[in-house]
Scaffold this active site. Structure first.
Site, PDB file in Angstrom:
ATOM      1  N   HIS A 172       3.420   1.896   2.062  1.00 29.02           N
ATOM      2  CA  HIS A 172       3.969   2.342   3.343  1.00 29.02           C
ATOM      3  C   HIS A 172       5.483   2.178   3.378  1.00 29.02           C
ATOM      4  O   HIS A 172       6.038   1.299   2.729  1.00 29.02           O
ATOM      5  CB  HIS A 172       3.295   1.633   4.530  1.00 29.02           C
ATOM      6  CG  HIS A 172       3.682   0.201   4.735  1.00 29.02           C
ATOM      7  ND1 HIS A 172       2.789  -0.836   4.597  1.00 29.02           N
ATOM      8  CD2 HIS A 172       4.851  -0.382   5.096  1.00 29.02           C
ATOM      9  CE1 HIS A 172       3.397  -1.980   4.865  1.00 29.02           C
ATOM     10  NE2 HIS A 172       4.648  -1.727   5.167  1.00 29.02           N
TER      11      HIS A 172
ATOM     12  N   ASN B  35       0.820  -1.215   0.000  1.00 32.66           N
ATOM     13  CA  ASN B  35       0.000   0.000   0.000  1.00 32.66           C
ATOM     14  C   ASN B  35       0.854   1.266   0.000  1.00 32.66           C
ATOM     15  O   ASN B  35       0.352   2.361   0.219  1.00 32.66           O
ATOM     16  CB  ASN B  35      -0.960   0.011   1.193  1.00 32.66           C
ATOM     17  CG  ASN B  35      -0.233   0.022   2.536  1.00 32.66           C
ATOM     18  OD1 ASN B  35       0.995   0.022   2.594  1.00 32.66           O
ATOM     19  ND2 ASN B  35      -0.999   0.028   3.611  1.00 32.66           N
TER      20      ASN B  35
END
Length: 262
Positions: free
Chosen positions: A131, A129
């Site tokens: 991160h 995602n």
């Protein structure tokens, strides 16, 4: 931003090691920012294999789970001991203490450590995602070391390391995005198709806190080492725009290597 395209995990590990070796051998008392998980495993194996002299090196780790004992095999304290600290001598090593009684105070303490030991080279992986560290989408770009509640997608990505799903920690302590961006040089490694969407956002997505990795677009000295699968969703034009070096020798001779971030 430099992109180095590699054919295998072995080539990624060799290239990453060369960058680290260059910093360790060219600086008197360097500080390395360390990452955990599967992404840097090959690089750490190369450090062990080559018996790199790290006796003058300080390390600071990105993150640690909250309420996971240091001796637990899934803690990042344990990971670092297993991968490096039990094999080579270091000047000093720091990992956030997720077992601290006062976690906010621990965050402040760790920021003090980072201020006293400016990072020369920060190793990063990238989450599916986008991160970096445990900084999930929506984390402010100016953030410092803080406590984070892990998203379900991150917990599921780490599920394979734990016996039971309920054993996967729900919170972690992580260097903030602002803390990471203070590093003089950043090395991000990405392999495989699962990282393709995140790498696409990193290279050609909008600069946005919705994808933490896009903050690296504003850092003056970032090297991405990735395979073709991780780059598979990137447009050729974007890839070519960033692919300013082609070999590790070119990269090490590039005048920007070792530059200080603004």
């Amino acid at each position: 931003m430099n992109i180095l395209v590699v054919e295998s995990q072995e080539k990624l590990a060799e290239a990453g090691y060369k960058l680290i070796e260059n910093v360790v051998k060219s600086k008197g008392n360097p500080t390395l920012g360390m990452a955990t998980g599967s992404s840097p495993l090959g690089i750490y194996a190369e450090i062990r294999k080559n018996k790199l002299d790290t006796s003058h090196v300080t390390t600071v780790n990105l993150d640690e789970y909250v309420n996971l004992p240091h001796e637990d095999k899934n803690s990042y304290h344990y990971f670092m001991k297993e991968q490096l600290f039990d094999h080579l001598p270091f000047k000093a090593t720091y990992v956030p203490n997720g077992m601290a009684n006062d976690l906010e105070e621990e965050c402040n303490r760790y920021e003090g450590i980072l201020a006293a030991n400016p990072v020369d080279l920060q190793i990063l992986g990238i989450g599916e995602n986008g991160h970096i560290g445990f900084n999930e989408p929506g984390t402010p770009f100016h953030s410092r070391t803080h406590i984070v509640e892990l998203t379900e997608s991150t917990r599921q990505a780490n599920r394979r390391f734990f016996e039971k799903e309920e054993d996967v920690p729900t919170h972690a302590i992580t260097m903030g995005i602002g803390s990471i961006m203070k590093a003089k040089q950043i090395l991000l490694v990405a392999m495989g198709p699962k990282k393709a969407e995140a790498v696409k956002e990193l290279l050609q997505g909008e600069y946005s806190e919705a994808c933490p990795a896009t903050v690296l677009q504003r850092h003056p000295n970032v090297t991405v080492i990735a395979d073709q699968e991780a780059l598979s969703l990137c447009s050729e034009a974007i890839a070519d725009e960033h692919r300013q070096v082609f070999t590790i020798s070119d990269l090490l001779s590039d005048s920007r290597v070792g530059e200080t971030a603004n």
